[in-house]
Write an enzyme that holds these catalytic residues in place. Structure first.
Site, PDB file in Angstrom:
ATOM      1  N   ARG A 149       0.687  -1.566   0.075  1.00 12.98           N
ATOM      2  CA  ARG A 149       0.335   0.006   0.135  1.00 12.98           C
ATOM      3  C   ARG A 149       0.802   1.290   0.063  1.00 12.98           C
ATOM      4  O   ARG A 149       2.066   1.682   0.032  1.00 12.98           O
ATOM      5  CB  ARG A 149      -0.278  -0.341   1.561  1.00 12.98           C
ATOM      6  CG  ARG A 149      -1.647  -1.298   1.415  1.00 12.98           C
ATOM      7  CD  ARG A 149      -2.865  -0.955   2.832  1.00 12.98           C
ATOM      8  NE  ARG A 149      -3.649  -2.292   2.860  1.00 12.98           N
ATOM      9  CZ  ARG A 149      -3.687  -2.691   3.080  1.00 12.98           C
ATOM     10  NH1 ARG A 149      -2.932  -3.709   4.173  1.00 12.98           N
ATOM     11  NH2 ARG A 149      -4.497  -3.557   3.864  1.00 12.98           N
ATOM     12  N   LYS A 173      -2.395  -1.687  10.287  1.00  8.68           N
ATOM     13  CA  LYS A 173      -3.192  -1.413  10.675  1.00  8.68           C
ATOM     14  C   LYS A 173      -3.983  -2.238  11.977  1.00  8.68           C
ATOM     15  O   LYS A 173      -4.610  -3.681  10.919  1.00  8.68           O
ATOM     16  CB  LYS A 173      -5.040  -0.427   9.939  1.00  8.68           C
ATOM     17  CG  LYS A 173      -3.706   0.574   9.663  1.00  8.68           C
ATOM     18  CD  LYS A 173      -3.308   2.524  10.180  1.00  8.68           C
ATOM     19  CE  LYS A 173      -3.198   2.934  10.126  1.00  8.68           C
ATOM     20  NZ  LYS A 173      -3.962   4.002   8.782  1.00  8.68           N
ATOM     21  N   HIS A 238      -2.210   2.610  -6.346  1.00  7.89           N
ATOM     22  CA  HIS A 238      -2.813   1.889  -6.190  1.00  7.89           C
ATOM     23  C   HIS A 238      -3.291   0.562  -7.371  1.00  7.89           C
ATOM     24  O   HIS A 238      -3.265  -0.701  -7.419  1.00  7.89           O
ATOM     25  CB  HIS A 238      -4.241   2.867  -6.059  1.00  7.89           C
ATOM     26  CG  HIS A 238      -5.061   1.416  -5.434  1.00  7.89           C
ATOM     27  ND1 HIS A 238      -5.615   0.437  -3.613  1.00  7.89           N
ATOM     28  CD2 HIS A 238      -6.617   0.804  -5.592  1.00  7.89           C
ATOM     29  CE1 HIS A 238      -6.154  -0.590  -4.303  1.00  7.89           C
ATOM     30  NE2 HIS A 238      -7.290  -0.473  -5.125  1.00  7.89           N
ATOM     31  N   ARG A 241      -0.503  -2.260  -7.397  1.00  9.25           N
ATOM     32  CA  ARG A 241      -1.059  -2.437  -6.394  1.00  9.25           C
ATOM     33  C   ARG A 241      -1.477  -3.783  -7.010  1.00  9.25           C
ATOM     34  O   ARG A 241      -1.565  -4.857  -6.343  1.00  9.25           O
ATOM     35  CB  ARG A 241      -1.325  -2.165  -5.327  1.00  9.25           C
ATOM     36  CG  ARG A 241      -1.654  -2.916  -3.924  1.00  9.25           C
ATOM     37  CD  ARG A 241      -1.909  -2.374  -2.965  1.00  9.25           C
ATOM     38  NE  ARG A 241      -3.069  -3.347  -1.766  1.00  9.25           N
ATOM     39  CZ  ARG A 241      -3.157  -3.740  -0.538  1.00  9.25           C
ATOM     40  NH1 ARG A 241      -1.405  -4.150  -0.604  1.00  9.25           N
ATOM     41  NH2 ARG A 241      -3.817  -4.682   0.271  1.00  9.25           N
ATOM     42  N   HIS A 264      -5.007  -8.593   3.515  1.00  9.37           N
ATOM     43  CA  HIS A 264      -6.427  -8.574   3.432  1.00  9.37           C
ATOM     44  C   HIS A 264      -7.353  -8.968   4.867  1.00  9.37           C
ATOM     45  O   HIS A 264      -6.993 -10.707   4.661  1.00  9.37           O
ATOM     46  CB  HIS A 264      -7.533  -8.566   2.178  1.00  9.37           C
ATOM     47  CG  HIS A 264      -7.107  -8.468   1.380  1.00  9.37           C
ATOM     48  ND1 HIS A 264      -7.034  -8.179  -0.358  1.00  9.37           N
ATOM     49  CD2 HIS A 264      -6.331  -6.690   1.407  1.00  9.37           C
ATOM     50  CE1 HIS A 264      -7.167  -6.829  -0.846  1.00  9.37           C
ATOM     51  NE2 HIS A 264      -6.212  -5.684  -0.680  1.00  9.37           N
ATOM     52  N   TYR A 273      -9.885  -8.817  -7.614  1.00  6.76           N
ATOM     53  CA  TYR A 273      -8.464  -9.768  -8.013  1.00  6.76           C
ATOM     54  C   TYR A 273      -8.947 -10.371  -9.090  1.00  6.76           C
ATOM     55  O   TYR A 273      -7.466 -10.942  -9.418  1.00  6.76           O
ATOM     56  CB  TYR A 273      -7.321  -9.289  -7.066  1.00  6.76           C
ATOM     57  CG  TYR A 273      -6.883  -8.076  -7.006  1.00  6.76           C
ATOM     58  CD1 TYR A 273      -6.507  -6.638  -7.284  1.00  6.76           C
ATOM     59  CD2 TYR A 273      -7.010  -8.321  -5.077  1.00  6.76           C
ATOM     60  CE1 TYR A 273      -6.332  -5.912  -6.571  1.00  6.76           C
ATOM     61  CE2 TYR A 273      -7.159  -6.942  -4.388  1.00  6.76           C
ATOM     62  CZ  TYR A 273      -6.082  -6.082  -5.288  1.00  6.76           C
ATOM     63  OH  TYR A 273      -5.970  -4.535  -4.239  1.00  6.76           O
TER      64      TYR A 273
END
Length: 299
Positions: A149, A173, A238, A241, A264, A273
C-alpha cells in the site's frame, strides 16, 4: 460526526492520492458520506448491517443512478475501513445494487509494466545516476514487485529491507503483521537507494522532517507513466498494487496466499483481483476445455 469526519477525510485522501479519483468524484463521495453520517447521527463508520439497511430504505424515492452512486460511495468507504484494519468486517453487502454492475478495478498490462521499467532503466543508465532516479527505482520495484500500500511504502523504516532476506515483515493497521515477498531486483534497488539516505534517518524514503508523502508518491508514479507513453490518468500507486495482484493470479498464484501478501482481513476483498479479460477466457476455454476436440463428432 467527529469520528466519522476524520475517517471520511482519510478515505477521500486515499481516493485522491492512491486510487487517482477525479476531483468531482471525491466531492460527490464527500457529500454522500457526510449526508449518510448525519442521518445516522455520526455513527456511519461503526454502523451495522441493520443500520445500513435503514439508511438505504430512505433512498426508496431516489433514481436508480443516485442510489447506485450513494451505495458505491459507502461500499468503497467500508472496504477501505476493513482493508485498513479499522473494522473487523465489511458491511457493504447490506447496501442495494439497483441494477448496476460493479466496475472492474483498473489495472495495467504486462507491456505497460515493461515500458515503465524501461523508462527507469534509461534514467539509471545516466552517469552519474541522479539521486531521485535511484529513489524512483526503489519505489517502483516495491510497489509493483511486492504490492505494498502507498502508506506502507512511504513509511518504511530505513532498515526494513535486509539485503540477504527475501521478504520483509509489515505491521499494518489493527496490529496485524504479514510477510511480504521481495525480489532480488527489489532488494538490489533498495540497497542502491539506501546508500543515498543519511544513516541517521529513521525512514527509507525521507522527505524534510518526515517521510515521503502519499501525494508525492502519486505524482512521481504518474510522471513515470507519462515518460513510458502511458496516459497518466490510468495509473496510481493503487493501480500498481492491483497489477501486482492481478498478474500473480494470472500466473497461477493461490488466492489465499495472495490474501496474506496483500494483508486483507477478508478474502472477499482479495476476490476483486480475480477479474480477467474476455479474450483470455475465450482462449482458456478454446485451448483447455476437455470437450474441445477437433476430431470429436456428435453422436
Amino acid at each position: 460526526m467527529g469520528g466519522d469526519r476524520v475517517l471520511i477525510d482519510r478515505f477521500l485522501e486515499m481516493m485522491a492520492a492512491e486510487a487517482g479519483a477525479a476531483r468531482n468524484t471525491v466531492a460527490a463521495y464527500r457529500t454522500d458520506l457526510s449526508l449518510a453520517s448525519a442521518t445516522l447521527g455520526g455513527t456511519l463508520a461503526e454502523a451495522d448491517a441493520a443500520a445500513i439497511g435503514r439508511l438505504a430504505d430512505g433512498w426508496a424515492t431516489l433514481a436508480k443512478s443516485t442510489v447506485a452512486r450513494k451505495a458505491s460511495a459507502l461500499r468503497r468507504f467500508y472496504a477501505f475501513l476493513a482493508e485498513e484494519g479499522l473494522r473487523a468486517d465489511d458491511p457493504g453487502s447490506a447496501l442495494p445494487r439497483p441494477g448496476t454492475s460493479r466496475p472492474l478495478p483498473r489495472t495495467l498490462s504486462g507491456g505497460d509494466i515493461e515500458a515503465m521499467f524501461a523508462a527507469i532503466d534509461v534514467r539509471i543508465a545516466r552517469v552519474p545516476p541522479d539521486r531521485n532516479d535511484l529513489r524512483l527505482s526503489a519505489l517502483f520495484e516495491l510497489l509493483y514487485g511486492s504490492g505494498l500500500r502507498a502508506t506502507e511504502l512511504v513509511s518504511l523504516p530505513r532498515g526494513a529491507v535486509v539485503s540477504d532476506r527475501p521478504y520483509l515483515i509489515l505491521k499494518g493497521k489493527g496490529g496485524r503483521e504479514r510477510m511480504v515477498p521481495l525480489s532480488d531486483r527489489a532488494r538490489a534497488a533498495v540497497v542502491r537507494w539506501r546508500a543515498q539516505v543519511p544513516a541517521a534517518s529513521p525512514w527509507l524514503f525521507p522527505s524534510g522532517k518526515s517521510h515521503l508523502s502519499r501525494m508525492r508518491l502519486y505524482q512521481v508514479v504518474r510522471a513515470l507513466a507519462g515518460e513510458a507513453g502511458i496516459p497518466p490518468d490510468r495509473i496510481s500507486p493503487h493501480v500498481l498494487r492491483h497489477a501486482f495482484a492481478t498478474h500473480l493470479l494470472e500466473g497461477g498464484a493461490d488466492l489465499r496466499a495472495l490474501q496474506a501478501m496483500l494483508g486483507h482481513a477478508d478474502i472477499a476483498t482479495t476476490e476483486i483481483y480475480t477479474h480477467v479479460d474476455a479474450s483470455r477466457l475465450v482462449r482458456l476455454v478454446s485451448e483447455l476445455h476437455p470437450l474441445i476436440d477437433a476430431g470429436r463428432t456428435r453422436p
